[in-house]
Design a protein around this motif. Structure first.
Motif, PDB file in Angstrom:
ATOM      1  N   ILE A  31     -87.351  31.798 -15.800  1.00 19.31           N
ATOM      2  CA  ILE A  31     -86.203  31.821 -16.566  1.00 19.31           C
ATOM      3  C   ILE A  31     -85.863  33.325 -16.691  1.00 19.31           C
ATOM      4  O   ILE A  31     -86.634  34.033 -17.369  1.00 19.31           O
ATOM      5  CB  ILE A  31     -86.447  31.129 -18.012  1.00 19.31           C
ATOM      6  N   PHE A  32     -84.861  33.647 -16.090  1.00 28.07           N
ATOM      7  CA  PHE A  32     -84.409  35.002 -16.134  1.00 28.07           C
ATOM      8  C   PHE A  32     -83.173  35.089 -17.066  1.00 28.07           C
ATOM      9  O   PHE A  32     -82.103  34.303 -17.059  1.00 28.07           O
ATOM     10  CB  PHE A  32     -83.845  35.353 -14.847  1.00 28.07           C
ATOM     11  N   LYS A  83     -80.566  32.111 -16.438  1.00 29.84           N
ATOM     12  CA  LYS A  83     -80.409  31.241 -15.000  1.00 29.84           C
ATOM     13  C   LYS A  83     -82.105  30.637 -15.034  1.00 29.84           C
ATOM     14  O   LYS A  83     -82.988  31.520 -15.041  1.00 29.84           O
ATOM     15  CB  LYS A  83     -80.036  31.947 -13.865  1.00 29.84           C
ATOM     16  N   VAL A  84     -82.338  29.603 -14.574  1.00 27.75           N
ATOM     17  CA  VAL A  84     -83.631  28.959 -14.285  1.00 27.75           C
ATOM     18  C   VAL A  84     -83.676  28.825 -12.762  1.00 27.75           C
ATOM     19  O   VAL A  84     -82.793  28.061 -12.329  1.00 27.75           O
ATOM     20  CB  VAL A  84     -83.630  27.544 -15.021  1.00 27.75           C
ATOM     21  N   PHE A  85     -84.693  29.653 -12.293  1.00 23.45           N
ATOM     22  CA  PHE A  85     -84.985  29.284 -10.770  1.00 23.45           C
ATOM     23  C   PHE A  85     -85.853  28.519 -10.646  1.00 23.45           C
ATOM     24  O   PHE A  85     -87.239  28.759 -11.111  1.00 23.45           O
ATOM     25  CB  PHE A  85     -85.207  30.896 -10.029  1.00 23.45           C
ATOM     26  N   GLU A 142     -86.214  24.082 -22.752  1.00 21.13           N
ATOM     27  CA  GLU A 142     -84.869  23.591 -23.040  1.00 21.13           C
ATOM     28  C   GLU A 142     -83.865  24.069 -22.015  1.00 21.13           C
ATOM     29  O   GLU A 142     -82.660  23.565 -21.981  1.00 21.13           O
ATOM     30  CB  GLU A 142     -84.690  24.009 -24.368  1.00 21.13           C
ATOM     31  N   ASP A 143     -83.950  25.129 -21.079  1.00 18.23           N
ATOM     32  CA  ASP A 143     -82.940  25.633 -20.415  1.00 18.23           C
ATOM     33  C   ASP A 143     -82.953  24.978 -19.027  1.00 18.23           C
ATOM     34  O   ASP A 143     -82.063  25.232 -18.253  1.00 18.23           O
ATOM     35  CB  ASP A 143     -83.364  27.156 -19.912  1.00 18.23           C
ATOM     36  N   PHE A 144     -84.091  24.022 -18.753  1.00 19.73           N
ATOM     37  CA  PHE A 144     -83.969  23.236 -17.537  1.00 19.73           C
ATOM     38  C   PHE A 144     -83.285  21.838 -18.164  1.00 19.73           C
ATOM     39  O   PHE A 144     -84.100  21.054 -18.867  1.00 19.73           O
ATOM     40  CB  PHE A 144     -85.410  22.865 -17.030  1.00 19.73           C
ATOM     41  N   LEU A 145     -82.080  21.620 -17.640  1.00 20.13           N
ATOM     42  CA  LEU A 145     -81.394  20.438 -18.222  1.00 20.13           C
ATOM     43  C   LEU A 145     -81.904  18.918 -17.510  1.00 20.13           C
ATOM     44  O   LEU A 145     -82.328  19.190 -16.295  1.00 20.13           O
ATOM     45  CB  LEU A 145     -79.947  20.469 -18.136  1.00 20.13           C
ATOM     46  N   SER A 146     -82.248  17.970 -18.342  1.00 19.89           N
ATOM     47  CA  SER A 146     -82.684  16.767 -17.897  1.00 19.89           C
ATOM     48  C   SER A 146     -81.520  16.130 -17.125  1.00 19.89           C
ATOM     49  O   SER A 146     -80.329  16.524 -17.383  1.00 19.89           O
ATOM     50  CB  SER A 146     -83.132  16.109 -18.921  1.00 19.89           C
ATOM     51  N   SER A 147     -81.924  14.716 -16.774  1.00 19.58           N
ATOM     52  CA  SER A 147     -80.658  13.945 -16.193  1.00 19.58           C
ATOM     53  C   SER A 147     -79.750  13.550 -17.112  1.00 19.58           C
ATOM     54  O   SER A 147     -78.592  13.301 -16.711  1.00 19.58           O
ATOM     55  CB  SER A 147     -81.284  12.643 -15.373  1.00 19.58           C
TER      56      SER A 147
END
Length: 681
Positions: A176-177, A327-329, A371-376
């Motif tokens: 997470i940058f 941004k999440v890489f 929480e920055d990686f969004l689920s479906s």
């Protein structure tokens, strides 16, 4: 994301209950399929309880070990470097001769505006356990920037994370940058993860079904002969004598993002594989056909998130005025597999491919804790149909057959291929132009597209707002490609590559045997740019419309000419064509380029010496695709007015001059050229 080609009946697009109901039914169907897929596939939360639980150990204060019974992952604390991977009886798959910080690591290439590049090996300063139970362990290594940070430290707050799951033969990595508001201005060229494997163990590399081979060693490169640039080496004294006389260059193993989903290495003793699986392209930059590095001699495996390869500084991330950004890489999966000693090790590649498909089908993962990686459920979908309306091809609209359709940050037409800060979501339409873009993060987008065989770019006029759980039916979208009048003649195929043109045989002494007898990959051979002077030793290319065949008579790259002792001069190609009549009205030359490298393409009509030229691109392009064995870089399209006064009845000539000539790699690759007559012709 996987590039699935859906086969379904076009939805009603009138906006009534039928269209809404159809979208709801399609969304329900996608959810049911996802539910079924996640029951037993890697990436699901339903792990077999018979598998050993995941354990966390601290062998010493500077290390943490995660063990799930299938493998052991050792990381440095608080740095967060991968320093050891124990698997299949091998104590460490990574190169033990390297320093611990140079085995498995993240790095960033960046600079202050106007200053030279710096390389920042991202190492954490704070370690914490995010999740710890028998089913999963997720750990975090955080580094926050301050004004007291070292000058080589990029002004970002970075959180590197690793996940090990019960029953999964491998680990997930993501980052997470974040730029908080007010951080200094910077430019960022590259973000990647690097894994350097044991040189004594891993000798066989695989990128695709038809790109697999025994590789040279780092020592072979040191004893070889450097060619025109440092990455290209002629192997003169390799340990494996079968490789003698071949060229090794990491750029020969590049791959488009849409195909760059699994690559890695195979060890023969004991037989096992080390694979980098990328289940989604949403966090990569510049769209699905952007080319990028994969694996290469080292043995090295790369996960490239941001770079300037095959694009140049046009895709550099530039932050100004304290601009905030996050941004999440990833996550990406390092996957490990093995077979019994007597079994064919080629099955490792097939198994890795199956794993890649499983990972792609279960994206977005439901086990990532950030929480920055969004689920479906926090994402949405867009469906529609793209058709093409070009009355000079067909009086009726035609389907946008196998169109590329995607969502990217709002911008101009075609801006997606230079966009670098946001997320992008692409799919391929079916043969009727129907498309489904699934699992789109909530946010504001433009919808872009292009159709193979049709010139130019499409852009939907309005913004597309994705809300959690939303399903948007855009109905039938009409693309009216750039067109002035009827086609008088054309050269090439509008597919954004130069692959249909003449790619010569390589020099016999400068070959990579992986690509021998593989026509579709011939452009990956070293030194093809120099073959132009062999084929046209005294004068430049002249193409006769109606007589010549672009597949045989149009060289794939318009390059410079080496006239003496690495002194280069510009080259001028000619297109010769006949006009029975010339109307007193404007004509148009549609000129599409598949690549440009420090070029100034000048166009003149029937007068090779007129100054200034009738048209010039000015200096364009830094994609370096000619030197790096690419058949395309960024796409350029020019619509050039041609007053009738520049044409004449009978024989005509168009002169194309690539005017900049300081090195052998300056030049352009043409995608497609078309002369259009006046509309009423």
């Amino acid at each position: 994301m996987g590039y699935w080609q859906p086969q379904w009946t076009p939805l009603h697009h009138g906006g009534g209950w039928r269209g809404a109901a159809a979208v709801r039914l399609l969304l329900l169907w996608c959810c049911i399929v996802r539910s079924v897929l996640t029951q037993n596939f890697p990436g699901s939360s339903n792990r077999p309880k018979s598998s050993p639980g995941v354990q966390l150990r601290w062998p010493d204060p500077g290390q943490v070990v995660i063990d799930n019974g299938l493998f052991q992952l050792t990381l440095s604390v608080p740095d967060g470097d991968v320093i050891g991977i124990r698997y299949n009886g091998i104590d460490n798959l990574l190169e033990i001769l390297n320093k611990e910080s140079k085995r498995g690591y993240w790095d960033v290439v960046w600079n202050w505006p106007g200053e030279p590049d710096k390389i920042d090996r991202i190492q954490g300063t704070t370690f914490r356990i995010v999740t710890k139970n028998e089913d999963q362990i997720e750990i975090s290594f955080i580094r926050k920037w301050s004004k007291l940070s070292n000058e080589t430290v990029v002004p970002l707050n970075i959180d590197k994370r690793y996940i090990v799951r019960r029953g999964c033969s491998g680990f997930y990595a993501y980052g997470i940058f974040e730029r908080s508001k007010g951080l200094p201005d910077i430019e960022m060229d590259q973000v990647r993860i690097v894994y350097r494997l044991q040189n004594e163990k891993f000798h066989f590399m695989a990128l695709s079904d038809d790109r697999q081979r025994v590789m040279p060693t780092p020592k072979d490169r040191l004893t070889g002969q450097q060619l025109a640039y440092s990455e290209a080496v002629l192997l003169t004294n390799p340990i494996n004598l079968e490789l003698k006389g071949e060229v090794d260059d990491k750029y020969q193993y590049s791959c488009e993002n849409q195909d760059n989903r699994v690559h890695g290495w195979i060890c023969s003793d004991p037989p096992m594989g080390f694979w980098l699986i990328t289940p989604s392209n949403e966090f990569r930059t510049a769209g699905p056909v952007r080319q990028e590095l994969t694996s290469h001699v080292g043995p090295t495996t790369l996960s490239m998130f941001v770079s300037t390869h095959y694009a140049g500084k046009e895709v550099v991330m530039k932050f100004r005025g304290g601009e905030p950004w996050k941004k999440v890489f990833g996550p990406v999966l390092v996957y490990l597999n093995s077979v019994p000693p007597k079994e064919d090790s080629s099955s490792l590649w097939q198994n890795a491919k199956r794993q890649m498909y499983m990972e792609s089908e279960t994206w977005p993962y439901n086990f990532v804790e950030s929480e920055d990686f969004l689920s479906s459920k926090e994402r949405g979908m867009v469906v529609g149909q793209l058709v093409v309306r070009d009355r000079f091809i067909n009086m009726r609209s035609v389907w946008g057959e196998f169109a590329y359709v995607g969502l990217a940050s709002p911008g101009e037409v075609g801006s997606w291929q230079r966009e670098n800060k946001g997320y992008q979501f692409w799919c391929r339409a079916d043969r009727k132009g129907n498309f489904v873009i699934n699992n789109v993060r909530a946010g504001e987008y433009n919808l872009y597209g292009w159709v193979p065989g049709i010139i130019g770019d499409y852009k939907y006029q309005g913004n597309v707002t994705i809300l959690p759980g939303s399903a948007i039916n855009l109905g039938t979208l009409v693309y009216e490609p750039l067109r002035h009048g009827p086609t008088i003649w054309e050269i090439g195929i509008p597919d954004r590559t130069a692959s249909e043109f003449y790619v010569p045989e390589p020099y016999p002494t400068l070959m990579n045997n992986l690509y021998t007898n593989k026509t579709q990959h011939r452009f990956r051979q070293y030194g093809l740019w120099a073959r132009y002077a062999d084929l046209y030793p005294r004068s430049d290319l002249v193409f006769h419309v109606g007589g010549d065949d672009y597949r045989k008579d149009w060289f794939f790259a318009h390059v410079t000419r080496n006239v003496y002792n690495n002194t280069f001069k510009a080259t001028t190609w000619q297109i010769v064509f006949e006009l029975m009549t010339v109307r007193d009205a404007d004509y148009v030359l549609q000129l599409a380029l598949a690549s440009a490298a420090e070029s100034d393409l000048q166009v003149r009509f029937n007068d090779p010496s007129i100054e200034p030229p009738h048209f010039a691109t000015g200096k364009i392009g830094q994609d370096n695709a000619i030197a790096r064995h690419g058949i395309h870089g960024l796409y350029w399209l020019y619509s050039i007015p041609v007053p009738s006064s520049r044409l004449r009845r009978g024989s005509n000539r168009i002169f194309l001059t690539q005017a900049l000539a300081k090195n052998p790699f300056q030049g352009v690759m043409y995608d497609y050229i078309r002369l259009e007559g006046p509309p009423g012709l």
